[in-house]
Write a protein that holds these residues in place. Sequence first.
Motif, PDB file in Angstrom:
ATOM      1  N   GLY A  82      42.885  50.991  36.171  1.00 38.01           N
ATOM      2  CA  GLY A  82      43.578  50.598  37.419  1.00 38.01           C
ATOM      3  C   GLY A  82      42.350  49.871  38.371  1.00 38.01           C
ATOM      4  N   PHE A  83      41.228  50.693  38.392  1.00 39.89           N
ATOM      5  CA  PHE A  83      39.999  50.229  39.344  1.00 39.89           C
ATOM      6  C   PHE A  83      39.491  48.905  38.457  1.00 39.89           C
ATOM      7  CE2 PHE A  83      39.881  54.817  39.796  1.00 39.89           C
ATOM      8  CZ  PHE A  83      40.728  54.711  41.072  1.00 39.89           C
ATOM      9  N   VAL A  84      39.582  48.740  37.214  1.00 39.56           N
ATOM     10  CA  VAL A  84      38.985  47.582  36.752  1.00 39.56           C
ATOM     11  C   VAL A  84      39.865  46.305  37.228  1.00 39.56           C
ATOM     12  CG1 VAL A  84      38.794  46.365  34.517  1.00 39.56           C
ATOM     13  CG2 VAL A  84      38.161  48.563  34.515  1.00 39.56           C
ATOM     14  N   GLY A  85      41.308  46.517  37.108  1.00 42.04           N
ATOM     15  CA  GLY A  85      41.979  45.507  37.823  1.00 42.04           C
ATOM     16  C   GLY A  85      41.949  45.337  39.283  1.00 42.04           C
ATOM     17  N   VAL A  86      41.460  46.015  39.956  1.00 40.44           N
ATOM     18  CA  VAL A  86      41.244  45.949  41.471  1.00 40.44           C
ATOM     19  C   VAL A  86      40.193  45.027  41.576  1.00 40.44           C
ATOM     20  CG1 VAL A  86      40.588  46.979  43.634  1.00 40.44           C
ATOM     21  CG2 VAL A  86      42.329  48.061  42.278  1.00 40.44           C
ATOM     22  N   GLY A  87      39.125  45.297  40.666  1.00 38.39           N
ATOM     23  CA  GLY A  87      37.997  44.311  40.806  1.00 38.39           C
ATOM     24  C   GLY A  87      38.057  42.940  40.383  1.00 38.39           C
ATOM     25  N   ALA A  88      38.933  42.934  39.232  1.00 40.21           N
ATOM     26  CA  ALA A  88      39.243  41.582  38.644  1.00 40.21           C
ATOM     27  C   ALA A  88      40.211  40.800  39.603  1.00 40.21           C
ATOM     28  CB  ALA A  88      40.120  41.731  37.353  1.00 40.21           C
ATOM     29  N   TYR A  89      41.291  41.351  40.177  1.00 40.54           N
ATOM     30  CA  TYR A  89      42.031  40.647  41.160  1.00 40.54           C
ATOM     31  C   TYR A  89      41.651  40.556  42.278  1.00 40.54           C
ATOM     32  CZ  TYR A  89      46.141  40.365  37.991  1.00 40.54           C
ATOM     33  OH  TYR A  89      47.219  39.934  37.190  1.00 40.54           O
ATOM     34  N   THR A  90      40.650  41.248  42.987  1.00 39.89           N
ATOM     35  CA  THR A  90      39.858  40.697  44.163  1.00 39.89           C
ATOM     36  C   THR A  90      39.085  39.703  43.986  1.00 39.89           C
ATOM     37  OG1 THR A  90      39.671  43.258  44.645  1.00 39.89           O
ATOM     38  CG2 THR A  90      38.169  41.785  45.684  1.00 39.89           C
ATOM     39  N   LEU A  91      38.484  39.505  42.962  1.00 39.56           N
ATOM     40  CA  LEU A  91      37.645  38.288  42.628  1.00 39.56           C
ATOM     41  C   LEU A  91      38.705  36.921  42.666  1.00 39.56           C
ATOM     42  CD1 LEU A  91      34.884  37.436  40.081  1.00 39.56           C
ATOM     43  CD2 LEU A  91      37.054  36.194  39.882  1.00 39.56           C
ATOM     44  N   VAL A  92      39.753  37.160  42.046  1.00 41.33           N
ATOM     45  CA  VAL A  92      40.741  36.255  41.986  1.00 41.33           C
ATOM     46  C   VAL A  92      41.296  35.663  43.256  1.00 41.33           C
ATOM     47  CG1 VAL A  92      43.246  35.722  41.237  1.00 41.33           C
ATOM     48  CG2 VAL A  92      41.736  36.679  39.663  1.00 41.33           C
ATOM     49  N   VAL A  93      41.590  36.833  44.222  1.00 40.20           N
ATOM     50  CA  VAL A  93      41.961  36.437  45.470  1.00 40.20           C
ATOM     51  C   VAL A  93      40.813  35.634  46.247  1.00 40.20           C
ATOM     52  CG1 VAL A  93      42.657  37.487  47.666  1.00 40.20           C
ATOM     53  CG2 VAL A  93      43.513  38.388  45.564  1.00 40.20           C
ATOM     54  N   LEU A  94      39.650  36.212  46.476  1.00 39.20           N
ATOM     55  CA  LEU A  94      38.594  35.573  46.764  1.00 39.20           C
ATOM     56  C   LEU A  94      38.397  34.087  46.356  1.00 39.20           C
ATOM     57  CD1 LEU A  94      36.366  38.604  47.376  1.00 39.20           C
ATOM     58  CD2 LEU A  94      37.750  37.464  49.099  1.00 39.20           C
ATOM     59  N   THR A  95      38.400  33.757  45.106  1.00 34.60           N
ATOM     60  CA  THR A  95      38.421  32.665  44.520  1.00 34.60           C
ATOM     61  C   THR A  95      39.114  31.769  45.014  1.00 34.60           C
ATOM     62  OG1 THR A  95      37.098  33.595  42.472  1.00 34.60           O
ATOM     63  CG2 THR A  95      37.934  31.385  42.159  1.00 34.60           C
ATOM     64  N   ASP A  96      40.428  32.125  44.968  1.00 35.08           N
ATOM     65  CA  ASP A  96      41.476  31.245  45.295  1.00 35.08           C
ATOM     66  C   ASP A  96      41.514  30.824  46.894  1.00 35.08           C
ATOM     67  OD1 ASP A  96      44.203  30.160  44.655  1.00 35.08           O
ATOM     68  OD2 ASP A  96      44.876  31.648  46.355  1.00 35.08           O
ATOM     69  N   ALA A  97      40.559  31.768  47.519  1.00 37.14           N
ATOM     70  CA  ALA A  97      40.448  31.550  49.031  1.00 37.14           C
ATOM     71  C   ALA A  97      39.366  30.746  49.179  1.00 37.14           C
ATOM     72  CB  ALA A  97      40.321  32.836  49.761  1.00 37.14           C
ATOM     73  N   GLY A  98      38.511  30.434  48.278  1.00 41.43           N
ATOM     74  CA  GLY A  98      37.612  29.203  48.422  1.00 41.43           C
ATOM     75  C   GLY A  98      36.028  29.851  48.186  1.00 41.43           C
ATOM     76  N   VAL A  99      36.117  31.283  47.986  1.00 38.21           N
ATOM     77  CA  VAL A  99      34.682  31.924  47.875  1.00 38.21           C
ATOM     78  C   VAL A  99      34.141  31.335  46.404  1.00 38.21           C
ATOM     79  CG1 VAL A  99      33.481  34.024  47.783  1.00 38.21           C
ATOM     80  CG2 VAL A  99      35.377  33.627  49.500  1.00 38.21           C
ATOM     81  N   GLU A 100      32.946  30.992  46.298  1.00 40.60           N
ATOM     82  CA  GLU A 100      32.196  30.504  44.997  1.00 40.60           C
ATOM     83  C   GLU A 100      31.003  31.465  44.673  1.00 40.60           C
ATOM     84  OE1 GLU A 100      31.272  26.222  45.985  1.00 40.60           O
ATOM     85  OE2 GLU A 100      33.457  25.656  46.069  1.00 40.60           O
TER      86      GLU A 100
END
Length: 332
Positions: A82-100
């Motif tokens: 579950g925490f692996v998933g939190v880390g992965a999806y946090t990266l996805v959300v931030l990437t989609d928001a434009g963080v590079e």
Amino acid sequence: MNLQAIVKPAALPGAASAGSPLGRWAPWVLLAALAAFPFLSPVLGSEYYVSFMRRLFIIVLSVASLNFVLGYGGLVALGQAGFVGVGAYTLVVLTDAGVESAWVLWGVATLGAAIASLIVGAISLRTRGTYFIMITLAFAQMIYYVTVSLSAYGGDDGYSIPMRPELGLGLDSNDEATLYWVVLALTVAVLAVLARISHSRFGKALIGCRDNETRMLAMGYPVYRIRLAAFVIAGAVAGLSGALLATHNSFVSPSMIHWTQSATVMVILVLGGVGHRWGAVVGTAVWLILEETLRNYTDFWHWPLGLLLILAVFWKPRGLATIFDGRRKEEA
């Protein structure tokens, strides 16, 4: 029934014989060989295995995070994915928001998983035994179903990350070897930090809470807070693993959070050695190498893998990492 006794730790931190030449030099020789592997892979015609080894390093972090709470803390958590998933999806959300920036993405993903583990741990650690196992599993499944419902990020089909984060410092994340070395460096750094913590006063207190909670309470130790801190540290490491896995695959999916992934991490740790310093490394290496090898020979690779794992557990019931302890006998 004391379920924690089923996965009795193999040894205290640093169980390998300190005086053994193998114990002193083997890690450095292995690290040098791993660092040189991208240079050797083209010569050996095995460029694919640069990606394979990078994935292995990332899985080591997931298993090491569980080893910290289970091996040293005695907490049988069945929701680490579950925490692996939190880390992965946090990266996805931030990437989609434009963080590079990869460092910002990985750092925030680690922090996000730490916060999630703080919330989960604050509730879960008020239970014991079977109830603790089930509540950590329940929280992980809740995270799984949340990701399935995120239609903006692919839902059950997953989400493809259009480009890898930027490493900066003149490093190219699209270069397989460069990303390999960065992941290797992060893995070594995290393992070193976990080893340092396990040898610290906090680590000794955590082991004391595992071995005799009643005595630790009588001595005035804040057992709940010690365990919660360990749970948060483990969650943060798992979150970093998830962010690195998302970067490695350029893809995330709810399947990486399913409870079967948590169970697989548990099996890998038991194979390597619960509570052993090198348990996560040895268990992950053996599991993934066997899996990769058997896939090349049969589509039904699960049953020979299962048979080999059963034989390994009977041969080394405290984990395969105890081979390197320099002992003639294991504890009964």
